[in-house]
Design an enzyme around this catalytic site. Sequence first.
Site, mmCIF file in Angstrom:
data_model
loop_
_atom_site.group_PDB
_atom_site.id
_atom_site.type_symbol
_atom_site.label_atom_id
_atom_site.label_comp_id
_atom_site.label_asym_id
_atom_site.label_seq_id
_atom_site.Cartn_x
_atom_site.Cartn_y
_atom_site.Cartn_z
ATOM 1 N N HIS A 98 1.049 -1.560 0.197
ATOM 2 C CA HIS A 98 -0.196 -0.040 -0.028
ATOM 3 C C HIS A 98 0.979 1.397 0.134
ATOM 4 O O HIS A 98 0.449 2.691 -1.538
ATOM 5 C CB HIS A 98 -0.862 -0.561 1.030
ATOM 6 C CG HIS A 98 -1.863 1.201 1.226
ATOM 7 N ND1 HIS A 98 -3.206 1.518 1.307
ATOM 8 C CD2 HIS A 98 -1.158 1.968 1.969
ATOM 9 C CE1 HIS A 98 -3.382 2.891 1.368
ATOM 10 N NE2 HIS A 98 -2.499 3.224 2.166
ATOM 11 N N GLU A 99 1.924 1.481 0.855
ATOM 12 C CA GLU A 99 3.408 2.972 1.323
ATOM 13 C C GLU A 99 3.542 2.773 -0.842
ATOM 14 O O GLU A 99 3.770 3.801 -1.247
ATOM 15 C CB GLU A 99 3.956 1.868 2.301
ATOM 16 C CG GLU A 99 3.134 1.938 3.885
ATOM 17 C CD GLU A 99 2.088 3.349 3.519
ATOM 18 O OE1 GLU A 99 2.946 4.451 2.753
ATOM 19 O OE2 GLU A 99 1.133 2.996 4.516
ATOM 20 N N HIS A 102 2.250 4.530 -2.857
ATOM 21 C CA HIS A 102 1.605 6.078 -2.580
ATOM 22 C C HIS A 102 2.782 6.143 -3.900
ATOM 23 O O HIS A 102 2.671 8.120 -4.339
ATOM 24 C CB HIS A 102 1.577 5.904 -1.493
ATOM 25 C CG HIS A 102 0.330 6.145 -0.575
ATOM 26 N ND1 HIS A 102 -0.914 6.801 -1.645
ATOM 27 C CD2 HIS A 102 0.198 5.621 0.858
ATOM 28 C CE1 HIS A 102 -1.586 6.442 0.135
ATOM 29 N NE2 HIS A 102 -1.272 5.857 0.655
ATOM 30 N N HIS A 106 2.741 9.045 -6.979
ATOM 31 C CA HIS A 106 3.694 10.316 -6.853
ATOM 32 C C HIS A 106 4.132 10.356 -8.434
ATOM 33 O O HIS A 106 4.446 11.245 -8.767
ATOM 34 C CB HIS A 106 4.367 10.085 -5.367
ATOM 35 C CG HIS A 106 4.774 11.422 -5.065
ATOM 36 N ND1 HIS A 106 6.291 11.922 -4.953
ATOM 37 C CD2 HIS A 106 4.669 12.797 -5.601
ATOM 38 C CE1 HIS A 106 7.257 12.840 -5.343
ATOM 39 N NE2 HIS A 106 6.269 13.815 -5.779
HETATM 40 ZN ZN LIG Z 1 -1.734 4.979 2.642
#
Ligand SMILES: [Zn+2]
Length: 235
Positions: A98-99, A102, A106
Amino acid sequence: MFFFDPVYLLFALPALLLGLYAQIKVQSAMSHYSRVAANTTGAEAARALLEANGLYDVQLEESRGFLSDHYDPTKRVLRLSPQVARGRSVAAVGVAAHEAAHALQHATGYWPLQIRTGLVPVVQFGSWLGPIIFLLGWLVSGISPELGTSLALLGVLSFAAVALFAIVTLPVELNASRRAKAMLQRYFVMDQQGMVGVNQVLDAAALTYVAAAVQAISTLLYYVFLLSGFSRRRD
Ligand SMILES: [Zn+2]
């Protein structure tokens, strides 16, 4: 009026209950799937997914505290909690993916993330300055109703910014979880059985963001309600 207002409870209660429910769901999904073994640690999974997407220059660091995992777009650093970074479990890999998603958002210029990042400084001030400005407005309104109302309105606007932030966070988080699930399957990081756990962990986490958004909106509505009382007091 500010220290104990039963009306506030009326506004805050639904969000409070939803938040509590979401917390319980996250805790139980995390504790269960932390004990279900995976082929890689969270850090290894994050590194593999970043590199599979050509993001060799995103740094991986360890953060402190349970569930302190986050991606920092200003420094391009992915910080994973010790439990996630070193954990060789379905929960750890799910959170790490999940991270990593991100970081991918970006890199691809996903616009809700850009809005969210832009709102961070506003929210940092708004969340603690808002109540102070509002209280000041309430105090001043006894002397100068116009100035008091203007100040209170400014306070409400900062709550609106906090609510907007919480709302923009929703697509960012849901999209990251969707990308994470897709990547884990595409790159064979997680088998089908493990994906059941990843889904549970990430869906429970998503619910906490829904609860946070409901809470921010409830707070905004409460202050709008108080502001409408200002006008009545002036009339
Ligand atoms: Zn998150």
